[in-house]
Design a protein around this motif. Structure first.
Motif, PDB file in Angstrom:
ATOM      1  N   SER A  73      -2.713   2.161  -7.765  1.00 23.23           N
ATOM      2  CA  SER A  73      -3.533   1.526  -6.738  1.00 23.23           C
ATOM      3  C   SER A  73      -2.794   0.316  -6.163  1.00 23.23           C
ATOM      4  O   SER A  73      -1.942  -0.281  -6.826  1.00 23.23           O
ATOM      5  CB  SER A  73      -4.880   1.084  -7.315  1.00 23.23           C
ATOM      6  OG  SER A  73      -4.708  -0.020  -8.177  1.00 23.23           O
ATOM      7  N   GLU A  74      -3.148  -0.028  -4.955  1.00 23.76           N
ATOM      8  CA  GLU A  74      -2.555  -1.200  -4.318  1.00 23.76           C
ATOM      9  C   GLU A  74      -2.890  -2.469  -5.114  1.00 23.76           C
ATOM     10  O   GLU A  74      -2.055  -3.348  -5.286  1.00 23.76           O
ATOM     11  CB  GLU A  74      -3.066  -1.324  -2.884  1.00 23.76           C
ATOM     12  CG  GLU A  74      -2.460  -2.461  -2.112  1.00 23.76           C
ATOM     13  CD  GLU A  74      -2.966  -2.549  -0.683  1.00 23.76           C
ATOM     14  OE1 GLU A  74      -2.518  -3.462   0.030  1.00 23.76           O
ATOM     15  OE2 GLU A  74      -3.810  -1.728  -0.278  1.00 23.76           O
ATOM     16  N   ARG A 129       0.834  -1.205   0.000  1.00 20.48           N
ATOM     17  CA  ARG A 129       0.000   0.000   0.000  1.00 20.48           C
ATOM     18  C   ARG A 129       0.868   1.254   0.000  1.00 20.48           C
ATOM     19  O   ARG A 129       0.634   2.184  -0.780  1.00 20.48           O
ATOM     20  CB  ARG A 129      -0.942   0.028   1.201  1.00 20.48           C
ATOM     21  CG  ARG A 129      -1.763   1.318   1.277  1.00 20.48           C
ATOM     22  CD  ARG A 129      -2.716   1.297   2.427  1.00 20.48           C
ATOM     23  NE  ARG A 129      -3.765   0.335   2.062  1.00 20.48           N
ATOM     24  CZ  ARG A 129      -4.759  -0.029   2.841  1.00 20.48           C
ATOM     25  NH1 ARG A 129      -4.855   0.467   4.058  1.00 20.48           N
ATOM     26  NH2 ARG A 129      -5.651  -0.889   2.441  1.00 20.48           N
ATOM     27  N   GLU A 152       1.074   3.920  -3.121  1.00 20.31           N
ATOM     28  CA  GLU A 152       0.788   5.343  -2.940  1.00 20.31           C
ATOM     29  C   GLU A 152       1.988   6.187  -3.357  1.00 20.31           C
ATOM     30  O   GLU A 152       1.829   7.234  -3.986  1.00 20.31           O
ATOM     31  CB  GLU A 152       0.412   5.630  -1.494  1.00 20.31           C
ATOM     32  CG  GLU A 152      -0.948   5.104  -1.101  1.00 20.31           C
ATOM     33  CD  GLU A 152      -1.272   5.287   0.380  1.00 20.31           C
ATOM     34  OE1 GLU A 152      -0.448   5.875   1.115  1.00 20.31           O
ATOM     35  OE2 GLU A 152      -2.349   4.832   0.792  1.00 20.31           O
TER      36      GLU A 152
END
Length: 66
Positions: free
Chosen positions: A22-23, A13, A17
């Motif tokens: 997106s993760e 994550r 970021e």
């Protein structure tokens, strides 16, 4: 790249970021479901402070001074 993430005690994550994706997308790319684009690789290299050659396995982290 998984080694860089674990070696730096980061989460997917946090890396996602940090590189602007997106993760879920990062997870799919790390699993080989999707491929990293040249821009993804550039952003990963910048985030981790390494070269894209290093990410592709073409170079190590040692620098030679001539």
């Amino acid at each position: 790249m998984k080694g860089l993430i674990k070696g730096n005690h980061l989460t997917q994550r946090a890396v996602a970021e940090g590189i602007g994706m997106s993760e879920q997308s990062l997870s799919q790319k790390l699993k080989g479901v999707k491929h990293f684009t040249a821009d993804n690789m550039k952003n990963m290299a910048k985030y981790f402070g390494v070269t894209t050659d290093y990410l592709y396995g073409l170079a190590d982290l040692t620098l030679e001074v001539f």
